[in-house]
Design a protein around this motif. Structure first.
Motif, short mmCIF file in Angstrom:
data_model
loop_
_atom_site.label_atom_id
_atom_site.label_comp_id
_atom_site.label_asym_id
_atom_site.label_seq_id
_atom_site.Cartn_x
_atom_site.Cartn_y
_atom_site.Cartn_z
N PHE A 140 82.29 1.49 11.18
CA PHE A 140 81.60 0.89 9.96
C PHE A 140 80.03 1.85 9.82
O PHE A 140 79.37 2.02 10.76
CB PHE A 140 81.04 -0.53 10.29
CG PHE A 140 82.53 -1.51 10.02
CD1 PHE A 140 82.97 -1.81 8.76
CD2 PHE A 140 82.97 -1.88 11.29
CE1 PHE A 140 83.89 -2.74 8.74
CE2 PHE A 140 84.16 -2.40 11.30
CZ PHE A 140 84.55 -3.32 9.84
N THR A 141 79.73 2.12 8.55
CA THR A 141 78.73 2.82 8.13
C THR A 141 77.42 1.98 7.95
O THR A 141 77.72 0.87 8.04
CB THR A 141 78.80 3.88 7.00
OG1 THR A 141 78.78 2.65 5.95
CG2 THR A 141 79.88 4.38 6.93
N THR A 142 76.34 2.62 8.25
CA THR A 142 74.80 1.78 8.00
C THR A 142 74.93 1.26 6.38
O THR A 142 74.30 0.32 6.29
CB THR A 142 73.82 2.48 8.31
OG1 THR A 142 73.94 3.70 7.72
CG2 THR A 142 73.65 2.69 9.90
N ASP A 143 75.78 1.98 5.61
CA ASP A 143 75.71 1.34 4.13
C ASP A 143 76.35 0.02 4.02
O ASP A 143 75.83 -0.95 3.60
CB ASP A 143 76.62 2.38 3.25
CG ASP A 143 75.92 3.32 2.56
OD1 ASP A 143 74.56 3.59 2.81
OD2 ASP A 143 76.54 4.36 2.14
N THR A 144 77.39 -0.01 4.96
CA THR A 144 78.23 -1.30 5.07
C THR A 144 77.27 -2.44 5.73
O THR A 144 77.20 -3.50 5.51
CB THR A 144 79.48 -1.40 5.92
OG1 THR A 144 80.41 -0.46 5.16
CG2 THR A 144 80.07 -2.60 6.14
N ALA A 145 76.42 -1.91 6.78
CA ALA A 145 75.48 -3.00 7.49
C ALA A 145 74.48 -3.47 6.34
O ALA A 145 74.13 -4.61 6.59
CB ALA A 145 74.91 -1.91 8.49
N ALA A 146 74.02 -2.52 5.50
CA ALA A 146 72.96 -2.72 4.58
C ALA A 146 73.51 -3.89 3.65
O ALA A 146 72.93 -4.86 3.38
CB ALA A 146 72.61 -1.63 3.84
N VAL A 147 74.79 -3.76 3.17
CA VAL A 147 75.20 -4.68 2.20
C VAL A 147 75.44 -6.11 3.21
O VAL A 147 75.19 -7.02 2.61
CB VAL A 147 76.62 -4.34 1.63
CG1 VAL A 147 77.10 -5.21 0.76
CG2 VAL A 147 76.29 -3.22 0.75
N LEU A 148 76.09 -5.87 4.26
CA LEU A 148 76.30 -7.29 4.87
C LEU A 148 75.04 -8.01 5.07
O LEU A 148 74.90 -9.31 5.01
CB LEU A 148 77.03 -6.72 6.31
CG LEU A 148 77.41 -7.78 7.21
CD1 LEU A 148 78.10 -8.84 6.76
CD2 LEU A 148 77.84 -7.42 8.55
N ARG A 149 73.83 -7.46 5.66
CA ARG A 149 72.71 -7.99 5.94
C ARG A 149 71.92 -8.46 4.68
O ARG A 149 71.15 -9.45 4.69
CB ARG A 149 71.73 -7.01 6.75
CG ARG A 149 72.29 -6.42 7.95
CD ARG A 149 72.60 -7.62 9.20
NE ARG A 149 72.81 -6.97 10.41
CZ ARG A 149 73.89 -7.35 11.16
NH1 ARG A 149 74.58 -8.27 10.52
NH2 ARG A 149 74.16 -6.91 12.30
N ALA A 150 72.10 -7.83 3.70
CA ALA A 150 71.47 -8.13 2.13
C ALA A 150 72.20 -9.57 2.08
O ALA A 150 71.39 -10.49 1.52
CB ALA A 150 71.96 -7.10 1.40
N ALA A 201 81.25 -0.80 1.67
CA ALA A 201 80.15 -1.37 1.35
C ALA A 201 80.23 -1.64 -0.19
O ALA A 201 79.72 -2.61 -0.52
CB ALA A 201 78.94 -0.37 1.79
N PHE A 202 80.57 -0.66 -0.95
CA PHE A 202 80.75 -0.86 -2.36
C PHE A 202 81.51 -1.92 -2.58
O PHE A 202 81.29 -2.98 -3.68
CB PHE A 202 81.25 0.35 -3.10
CG PHE A 202 80.87 0.48 -4.50
CD1 PHE A 202 79.63 0.73 -4.97
CD2 PHE A 202 81.75 0.32 -5.41
CE1 PHE A 202 79.14 0.81 -6.42
CE2 PHE A 202 81.53 0.28 -6.80
CZ PHE A 202 80.40 0.60 -7.28
N SER A 203 82.87 -2.23 -2.11
CA SER A 203 83.53 -3.26 -2.48
C SER A 203 82.99 -4.52 -2.07
O SER A 203 83.23 -5.50 -2.91
CB SER A 203 85.01 -3.33 -1.80
OG SER A 203 85.44 -1.91 -2.05
#
Length: 238
Positions: A140-150, A201-203
């Motif tokens: 999992f990328t940090t983009d995915t982490a960013a969306v998840l944490r947001a 992340a985008f999805s």
């Protein structure tokens, strides 16, 4: 009193943005500039969570291409984000900002373990929160982490701060006639096959209607413009 468009934001900082003029590591000038900008918006009472990448030090996918086990390489990449998080914490504290680092991997000597309720409490108490080690899971990328944490922290918007001015119809570095979009919907970005962030992340952002603002971190003043709702970068909405 300055009127903010948002009360709580998640800022995603790419590791590459920390390179500045360097080819590897952290440019002190860049990280200090980020800290100075964050101090200004922090003083307005903005609640700030930050997810930081590690591409300036190590990328899991790069390790895989060199023959490494992908999961192990991704864990190395997560630790690279922790190095960046500690560097940013140091720069923020030098500006007098109360700050905490929370890690998805347990490294208790240098960071608190990520616990959602405690993270929210830090934000409510006015502390800038730096979230390291991605999701804590390989692949999992940090983009995915960013969306998840947001989403977990109930942020109103995700700021994706990069080295480009926004989302273009093609690579502006290779094509001088590339067109920048000021605003897009998730469906338009998908239809035009625009690379905003990785598909997972985008999805996730699209499914939960989390708006994304993509802008150039290296242009001083862009963070302030973003939180005030001024025109900057590309705004992607449901």
């Amino acid at each position: 009193m300055t009127e903010l468009k948002y009360r709580r934001v998640l800022l995603k900082i790419s590791g590459e943005a920390l390179l500045g003029s360097k080819s590897f590591g952290i440019d002190a000038k860049v990280i200090n500039q980020i800290a100075e900008e964050l101090k200004e918006v922090y003083q307005y009472g903005l609640e700030i969570g930050i997810v930081i990448g590690g591409g300036n030090i190590f990328r899991g996918i790069a390790g895989e291409k060199q023959g490494m086990d992908r999961a192990r390489a991704d864990y190395m990449g997560m630790l690279a984000t922790l190095i960046n998080a500690l560097a940013l914490q140091d720069a923020l504290e030098a500006q007098g900002i109360s700050c905490r680092v929370m890690s998805a991997l347990e490294v208790i000597e240098v960071a608190e373990p990520y616990i959602r309720e405690k993270a929210i409490r830090h934000l409510e108490k006015g502390r800038v929160l730096i979230l390291a080690c991605g999701t804590g899971n390989p692949f999992f990328t940090t983009d995915t982490a960013a969306v998840l944490r947001a989403l977990e922290l109930k942020c109103e918007v995700l700021f994706k701060a990069t080295k480009v001015d926004g989302v273009y119809d093609k690579d502006p570095k290779k094509h001088p006639d590339a067109k920048k979009f000021d605003e897009l919907t998730f469906d338009e970005a998908l239809h035009k096959r625009l690379k905003v962030m990785d598909a997972t992340a985008f999805s996730l952002a699209r499914d939960y209607k989390l708006p994304i603002l993509v802008f150039n971190l290296l242009n001083y003043g862009n963070i302030k413009k973003a939180v005030l709702g001024e025109s900057v970068g590309t705004y992607i909405k449901a």
